[in-house]
Motif scaffolding. Structure first.
Motif, PDB file in Angstrom:
ATOM      1  N   SER A  22      34.748 -57.459   7.553  1.00 12.26           N
ATOM      2  CA  SER A  22      35.650 -57.169   6.448  1.00 12.26           C
ATOM      3  C   SER A  22      34.899 -56.369   5.399  1.00 12.26           C
ATOM      4  O   SER A  22      33.703 -56.594   5.169  1.00 12.26           O
ATOM      5  CB  SER A  22      36.147 -58.479   5.839  1.00 12.26           C
ATOM      6  OG  SER A  22      36.628 -58.282   4.532  1.00 12.26           O
ATOM      7  N   ARG A  48      40.615 -69.102  11.880  1.00 16.70           N
ATOM      8  CA  ARG A  48      40.051 -69.199  13.233  1.00 16.70           C
ATOM      9  C   ARG A  48      41.132 -69.552  14.242  1.00 16.70           C
ATOM     10  O   ARG A  48      41.171 -69.013  15.359  1.00 16.70           O
ATOM     11  CB  ARG A  48      38.921 -70.236  13.274  1.00 16.70           C
ATOM     12  CG  ARG A  48      37.735 -69.890  12.386  1.00 16.70           C
ATOM     13  CD  ARG A  48      36.502 -70.716  12.735  1.00 16.70           C
ATOM     14  NE  ARG A  48      36.692 -72.152  12.594  1.00 16.70           N
ATOM     15  CZ  ARG A  48      36.450 -72.839  11.488  1.00 16.70           C
ATOM     16  NH1 ARG A  48      36.034 -72.201  10.385  1.00 16.70           N
ATOM     17  NH2 ARG A  48      36.622 -74.151  11.448  1.00 16.70           N
ATOM     18  N   ASP A  86      35.619 -66.950  10.872  1.00 12.02           N
ATOM     19  CA  ASP A  86      35.944 -67.020   9.458  1.00 12.02           C
ATOM     20  C   ASP A  86      35.657 -68.453   9.024  1.00 12.02           C
ATOM     21  O   ASP A  86      35.779 -69.388   9.832  1.00 12.02           O
ATOM     22  CB  ASP A  86      37.427 -66.681   9.228  1.00 12.02           C
ATOM     23  CG  ASP A  86      37.760 -66.447   7.768  1.00 12.02           C
ATOM     24  OD1 ASP A  86      37.995 -65.278   7.396  1.00 12.02           O
ATOM     25  OD2 ASP A  86      37.801 -67.416   6.983  1.00 12.02           O
ATOM     26  N   GLY A 130      35.261 -62.236   9.442  1.00 16.55           N
ATOM     27  CA  GLY A 130      36.239 -62.140   8.364  1.00 16.55           C
ATOM     28  C   GLY A 130      37.618 -61.939   8.942  1.00 16.55           C
ATOM     29  O   GLY A 130      37.885 -60.913   9.571  1.00 16.55           O
ATOM     30  N   LEU A 131      38.513 -62.918   8.755  1.00 15.36           N
ATOM     31  CA  LEU A 131      39.809 -62.905   9.431  1.00 15.36           C
ATOM     32  C   LEU A 131      40.968 -62.954   8.446  1.00 15.36           C
ATOM     33  O   LEU A 131      41.916 -63.716   8.609  1.00 15.36           O
ATOM     34  CB  LEU A 131      39.891 -64.066  10.424  1.00 15.36           C
ATOM     35  CG  LEU A 131      38.841 -64.038  11.545  1.00 15.36           C
ATOM     36  CD1 LEU A 131      38.905 -65.316  12.365  1.00 15.36           C
ATOM     37  CD2 LEU A 131      39.046 -62.806  12.426  1.00 15.36           C
TER      38      LEU A 131
END
Length: 438
Positions: A72, A45, A39, A16-17
């Motif tokens: 996340s 990414r 992600d 999760g980014l």
């Protein structure tokens, strides 16, 4: 940013980014750790790769030897396969708040305040931070509010004492923490919410209670015991505990605090006051902070006057329990009638919590997916306008309002049927009200 030498030489997977995920990647790499990040979004990414991360989906790599998988808070651990995959490799699943907790030993002298609860935790967090800053203390606000905690620079003590981190903590962030020992931990209230992520309401309550089980015996717990579940949590705390209640606030005192009106804000204020007393603020400093506080956006935020009416943006009220106090804050008066805009994507709890305050409402304007369900639940208790969307609701409320009336957006629903999030819904409300005055 906050870094930690203890992370150096270890490898972490980050799943999760969004903002907190990218801040985690950057802090870990700056600490000397290796990071494999993922992600679903290609642009996320690319951003992680630009920071120095390897790209790989933690679900499809061998996690043996990793220090942790950092996810996340939005990843549903009760349904997402990463939990089982990490467990098989004997790798913990944590969040960025846990990394902050692990880095605390290397930070300058400080104290940590953690605030959780179904409703009010954002206001209590912001209010404590404001009161500390107004008193000249070194304070930083983070967690589930504001910038990601790892993206912030470490606090330095000042001549008034140690720095104080004030973190809003969702149940998800608590679930992902294992060493988060708050010097002061606060519970505002508990009502059903996020039940898709827990094994019933009991599981959700246990998540909130866990914040206190992480504390040490010399640390302080503050619990607002205005509801049964919070009372039950307090009864199991066996270290230093302060029980507080909205009833502790004198209405004459509350009248001096413009941004803290209504019974829900009495509870918010009493929680913040208790924390600040523990942290050493005197009565004069506490009063000054309460009187000068300004509401957070989308939380009983006064937008302005238009068509002779006063407009309030409470878009953050995404369930009935958080909308009810907003209705309670505006009792009917000869020169004040309340027009209520509600609806969106219902969470399944209906409007039962709001029903005691239906007598405060002159008319309801319903929007979104919940329109028909809410109309049926309201029945003949008060007049209903099936507006359908926010722009129509604002226009019709403005047309019906008399000078001195209150028009309140307090949806008692999530926003995702018509908006990206509650902030986008509140922003549009502000713009619509502004346009009325032009």
């Amino acid at each position: 940013m906050i870094t930690c030498r203890a992370f150096a030489g270890r490898r972490y997977a980050v799943l999760g980014l969004a903002r907190s995920g990218l801040a985690t990647v950057e802090a870990l790499i700056a600490s000397g750790a290796g990071v494999t990040a993922w992600d679903e979004r290609e642009e996320a990414r690319d951003a992680a790769m630009a920071l120095g991360a390897d790209i790989g989906d933690p679900l499809h790599i061998d996690l043996i030897g990793f220090a942790a998988v950092v996810v996340s808070p939005g990843v549903p651990l009760n349904r997402h396969p990463i939990a089982a995959h990490a467990r098989t490799a004997h790798v913990p699943v944590i969040g960025d708040v846990e990394l902050f907790a692990e880095a605390r030993d290397e930070l300058p002298p400080h104290r940590l305040v953690g605030i959780t609860g179904t409703n009010g935790k954002s206001t209590v967090t912001a209010l404590i931070h404001h009161m500390l800053e107004a008193a000249g203390r070194s304070s930083l606000m983070g967690g589930n509010i504001g910038l990601p905690i790892l993206a912030r620079d470490p606090l330095m003590p000042n001549d008034r004492g140690d720095g104080i981190y004030v973190l809003e903590l969702s149940s998800y962030q608590i679930d992902l923490s294992h060493s988060l020992a708050c010097d002061v931990a606060v519970l505002t209230n508990i009502s059903p919410d996020h039940l898709d992520r827990y094994d019933g309401f009991e599981g959700y309550v246990a998540s909130k209670a866990r914040l206190f089980s992480l504390q040490h015996r010399d640390q302080v717990a503050i619990v607002a015991t205005d509801d049964g579940p919070s009372k039950a949590v307090a009864s199991h705390i066996n270290h230093r505990l302060y029980r507080v209640s909205a009833r502790d606030i004198d209405p004459a005192d509350q009248a001096r605090w413009p941004a803290l009106q209504g019974p829900h804000n009495a509870q918010n204020a009493v929680c913040a006051m208790a924390v600040c007393r523990v942290l050493g603020l005197n009565d004069e400093e506490i009063e000054r902070g309460l009187a000068t506080y300004r509401a957070l956006p989308h939380r009983m935020e006064w937008v302005g006057e238009a068509h002779g009416a006063r407009w309030y943006n409470d878009s953050k009220a995404t369930n009935a329990a958080s909308a009810a106090p907003a209705l309670a804050a505006f009792p009917p008066a000869p020169d004040q009638r309340l027009h209520w805009i509600a609806g969106g994507q219902a969470k399944g709890d209906g409007l039962a919590a709001c029903r005691p305050w239906f007598g405060h409402v002159k008319q309801a304007y319903l929007i979104g997916e919940a329109t028909e369900a809410f109309a049926a639940e309201i029945g003949h208790a008060l007049p209903v306008d099936r507006s359908g969307d926010l722009a129509t609701a604002v226009a019709r409320a403005a047309a019906n309002a008399a000078p001195g009336d209150i028009i309140l957006l307090s949806p008692a629903c999530a926003s995702f049927d018509q908006f990206r999030d509650y902030e986008a819904r509140g922003d549009m409300f502000r713009e619509l009200v502004k346009a009325l005055g032009e």
